[in-house]
Design a protein around this motif. Structure first.
Motif, mmCIF file in Angstrom:
data_model
loop_
_atom_site.group_PDB
_atom_site.id
_atom_site.type_symbol
_atom_site.label_atom_id
_atom_site.label_comp_id
_atom_site.label_asym_id
_atom_site.label_seq_id
_atom_site.Cartn_x
_atom_site.Cartn_y
_atom_site.Cartn_z
ATOM 1 N N THR A 157 0.777 -1.019 -0.093
ATOM 2 C CA THR A 157 -0.071 -0.094 0.082
ATOM 3 C C THR A 157 0.792 1.410 0.042
ATOM 4 O O THR A 157 0.559 2.183 -0.663
ATOM 5 N N ALA A 158 1.977 1.329 0.790
ATOM 6 C CA ALA A 158 2.756 2.499 0.973
ATOM 7 C C ALA A 158 3.296 2.895 -0.531
ATOM 8 O O ALA A 158 3.476 3.741 -0.969
ATOM 9 N N HIS A 159 3.993 1.553 -0.902
ATOM 10 C CA HIS A 159 4.722 1.781 -2.433
ATOM 11 C C HIS A 159 3.619 2.289 -3.436
ATOM 12 O O HIS A 159 3.651 3.030 -4.500
ATOM 13 N N GLU A 160 2.364 1.883 -3.331
ATOM 14 C CA GLU A 160 1.206 2.203 -4.194
ATOM 15 C C GLU A 160 0.982 3.773 -4.110
ATOM 16 O O GLU A 160 0.670 4.332 -5.117
ATOM 17 N N ARG A 161 1.143 4.209 -2.752
ATOM 18 C CA ARG A 161 1.047 5.680 -2.537
ATOM 19 C C ARG A 161 2.172 6.425 -2.708
ATOM 20 O O ARG A 161 2.371 7.610 -2.609
ATOM 21 N N LEU A 163 5.110 6.110 -1.275
ATOM 22 C CA LEU A 163 6.056 6.264 0.030
ATOM 23 C C LEU A 163 6.901 5.157 0.203
ATOM 24 O O LEU A 163 6.364 3.840 -0.003
ATOM 25 N N THR A 164 8.059 5.526 0.744
ATOM 26 C CA THR A 164 8.805 4.403 1.342
ATOM 27 C C THR A 164 8.631 3.887 2.541
ATOM 28 O O THR A 164 7.742 4.493 3.498
ATOM 29 N N VAL A 165 9.086 2.485 3.081
ATOM 30 C CA VAL A 165 8.848 1.892 4.230
ATOM 31 C C VAL A 165 10.005 1.903 5.012
ATOM 32 O O VAL A 165 11.030 1.336 4.632
ATOM 33 N N VAL A 166 10.016 2.435 6.200
ATOM 34 C CA VAL A 166 11.025 2.522 7.404
ATOM 35 C C VAL A 166 10.574 1.582 8.560
ATOM 36 O O VAL A 166 9.542 1.420 8.779
ATOM 37 N N ILE A 183 11.536 -4.033 2.498
ATOM 38 C CA ILE A 183 11.117 -2.508 3.002
ATOM 39 C C ILE A 183 12.481 -1.611 2.155
ATOM 40 O O ILE A 183 13.394 -2.138 1.730
ATOM 41 N N ASP A 184 12.491 -0.267 2.403
ATOM 42 C CA ASP A 184 13.112 0.491 2.195
ATOM 43 C C ASP A 184 14.093 1.237 2.724
ATOM 44 O O ASP A 184 15.309 1.398 2.206
ATOM 45 N N ALA A 185 14.127 1.133 4.211
ATOM 46 C CA ALA A 185 14.971 1.594 5.003
ATOM 47 C C ALA A 185 14.957 0.910 6.310
ATOM 48 O O ALA A 185 13.819 0.445 6.978
ATOM 49 N N PHE A 186 16.124 0.957 7.052
ATOM 50 C CA PHE A 186 15.921 0.789 8.445
ATOM 51 C C PHE A 186 15.975 1.881 9.485
ATOM 52 O O PHE A 186 16.975 2.718 9.206
#
Length: 326
Positions: A157-161, A163-166, A183-186
């Protein structure tokens, strides 16, 4: 260091310049504005950030309503995740430092908008309040964590919007699980043991970013050592390292955290690489306009001096600085 602009840039990066402040007459060095990529504004006195050298922050867990009401043009510039997304009863729900407004407990892996307790509903709420990233808690040492379906739904959902996921990954196997989920970031350099080389390779290949937060482990030598080893391997492999402190976690001065800078240096993120980690505007595409970092006095003479020297940094209007390179 003699006033050699080429040597200065070799040590501190291409944007370093000798300068003086027009108002005070102080001579020193200008650098790009710095970002702390992990703070909690509701737990600190943010008025001290800019005088302490921090021009922008990424809030990784706060009240999305309060964060959305901020002036987007103020200094420090603020990007934010909004609330922590977690499992029912999961970290950090119930902690005294995490009021209910800062946490959303996901009870349904649905990717359909508007489902009560749904993954997409939680993501969309943060998006509606202007979030730049989405923050997920995978802390198996402190309670339940989202299952695979829920984690996948949040990420999708985040990627569709856009946004990256931390992810806050803590506990055995959690960094590996986060990485495998895409995920995109720690939010913290992995510290629950030394991660496999395959995790490092995958992280670099997929463009993952790691936020340092090395200095929060002062009371846990094993975690501190694991984090340092992991970050050193990630950086040495070409990974994108971001300076972040988790300000609000513990009692530390607000501004550039000297211990964090020193730990990055110890992990091999030194000199120009250290400046790059601090000046990276992520998740924004550009740094705050109209301001610069200024460090008064003589510049460092070598790599071993850079970390301590940065303790004198402050944020000033760029128009106050007159380049003085001869």
């Amino acid at each position: 260091m003699a006033r050699d602009p080429f040597a200065l840039r070799a040590l501190l990066g291409p944007d370093a310049a000798f300068c003086r402040r027009a108002i005070t007459g102080e001579h020193g060095v200008s650098l790009p504005p710095f970002t702390d990529h992990h703070v909690h504004l509701h737990l600190i006195d943010e008025a001290s950030l800019a005088p302490g050298g921090v021009a922008a922050v990424l809030d990784l867990g706060g009240d999305p309503v309060a964060l959305a009401q901020r002036d987007p043009h103020s200094i420090p510039r603020v990007a934010y995740a909004g609330a922590f997304l977690t499992a029912p009863g999961g970290y950090p729900a119930g902690r005294p430092w995490a009021p209910p407004a800062t946490v959303r407990e996901i009870s349904d892996a649905s990717t359909h908008p508007g489902v009560a307790g749904g993954a997409a509903t939680a993501v969309d709420e943060q998006v509606s309040f202007g979030a730049s990233v989405i923050k997920v808690a995978l802390n198996s040492t402190a309670g339940p964590v989202p299952d695979d379906a829920t984690l996948d739904a949040v990420i999708a959902t985040a990627h569709e919007r856009g946004l990256t996921v931390v992810v806050h990954a803590e506990g055995e196997g959690m960094p590996q699980r986060a990485a495998e989920a895409g995920i995109d970031a720690f939010a913290h350099t992995p510290f629950s043991g030394v991660v496999d080389r395959a995790v490092i390779v995958r992280a670099v290949a997929t463009g993952q970013v790691w936020i340092s937060t090395l200095a929060i482990h002062g009371g846990d030598p094993a975690a501190a050592q694991s984090a340092r080893i992991n970050l050193a391997a990630f950086a040495d492999s070409g990974g994108r390292v971001l300076y972040g402190t988790d300000l609000g976690n513990g009692d530390r001065p607000v501004g550039i955290v000297a211990e964090e800078v020193a730990e990055l240096d110890r992990a091999g993120v030194r000199g120009a690489a250290l400046i790059a980690a601090m000046a990276d505007p992520w998740p924004a595409s550009a740094p705050p306009s109209g301001v610069s970092t200024f460090v008064a006095g003589e510049p460092p003479t070598g790599l071993d001096d850079v970390a301590e020297w940065l303790g004198g940094a402050t944020v000033v209007p760029t128009e106050e600085l007159i380049h003085d390179e001869c």
